[in-house]
Design a protein around this motif. Sequence first.
Motif, PDB file in Angstrom:
ATOM      1  N   GLU A   1      -2.731  -0.480   9.851  1.00  0.00           N
ATOM      2  CA  GLU A   1      -2.915  -1.151   8.562  1.00  0.00           C
ATOM      3  C   GLU A   1      -3.017  -0.142   7.416  1.00  0.00           C
ATOM      4  O   GLU A   1      -2.457  -0.351   6.345  1.00  0.00           O
ATOM      5  CB  GLU A   1      -4.145  -2.048   8.578  1.00  0.00           C
TER       6      GLU A   1
ATOM      7  N   ASN B   1       0.724  -1.922   6.196  1.00  0.00           N
ATOM      8  CA  ASN B   1       0.060  -2.995   5.460  1.00  0.00           C
ATOM      9  C   ASN B   1      -0.389  -4.093   6.422  1.00  0.00           C
ATOM     10  O   ASN B   1      -0.074  -4.053   7.609  1.00  0.00           O
ATOM     11  CB  ASN B   1       0.972  -3.564   4.367  1.00  0.00           C
ATOM     12  N   LYS B   2      -1.116  -5.055   5.909  1.00  0.00           N
ATOM     13  CA  LYS B   2      -1.687  -6.137   6.717  1.00  0.00           C
ATOM     14  C   LYS B   2      -0.602  -6.987   7.376  1.00  0.00           C
ATOM     15  O   LYS B   2      -0.772  -7.454   8.504  1.00  0.00           O
ATOM     16  CB  LYS B   2      -2.607  -6.999   5.836  1.00  0.00           C
TER      17      LYS B   2
END
Length: 182
Positions: free
Chosen positions: A164, A168-169
């Motif tokens: 993450e 990214n998420k």
Amino acid sequence: MKKIYILLAEGFEEVEAVTPADVLNRVGFDTILVSTTHNLLVTGAHNIQIQCSCFIEEIILTDAIMLILPGGLPGVINLMANEKVKRTILEFCNSDKWIAAICAAPMIVGEMGLLKGKRATCYPGFEKHLLNAVVVDKVAVTDGKVITGKGIGAAMDFALEIVENLTNKEVVNELKKKMLVI
């Protein structure tokens, strides 16, 4: 592709080394297992031997984005006793690169004074080594460019925390779905 180095010393915790390596490779990172011994075949705490790709002397700092320190005993003690390991950690820190440590390994970064004022976690009982850190009871935590994990049961959460931070998420959510991580 920038490289992520995972340092292995005799007695490392196998799950804490292999899980991040596997997860990071799944999302396209060039994750390299590095021997801190005089042999490319390094034996873990549970007698599983892992073949490393290179020796610590061969790490190229400019090619790297992260250094990962798995826990395990006596692996962490062996990492701490290795001056090249400590110099490499300092080089990464001073170059504003990521450092991740899990289980007992955050004690190395803590004893080096690199966790001052940072939130960090570690295997229960090793908190006294997180000198001047803000110890938190989480399975994985990020503060600045330092990621710490609690222990073997947190290896997947630790690996996903790393992903993450480096992506990214959305990448993490897709990865969790593919790997059936609940």
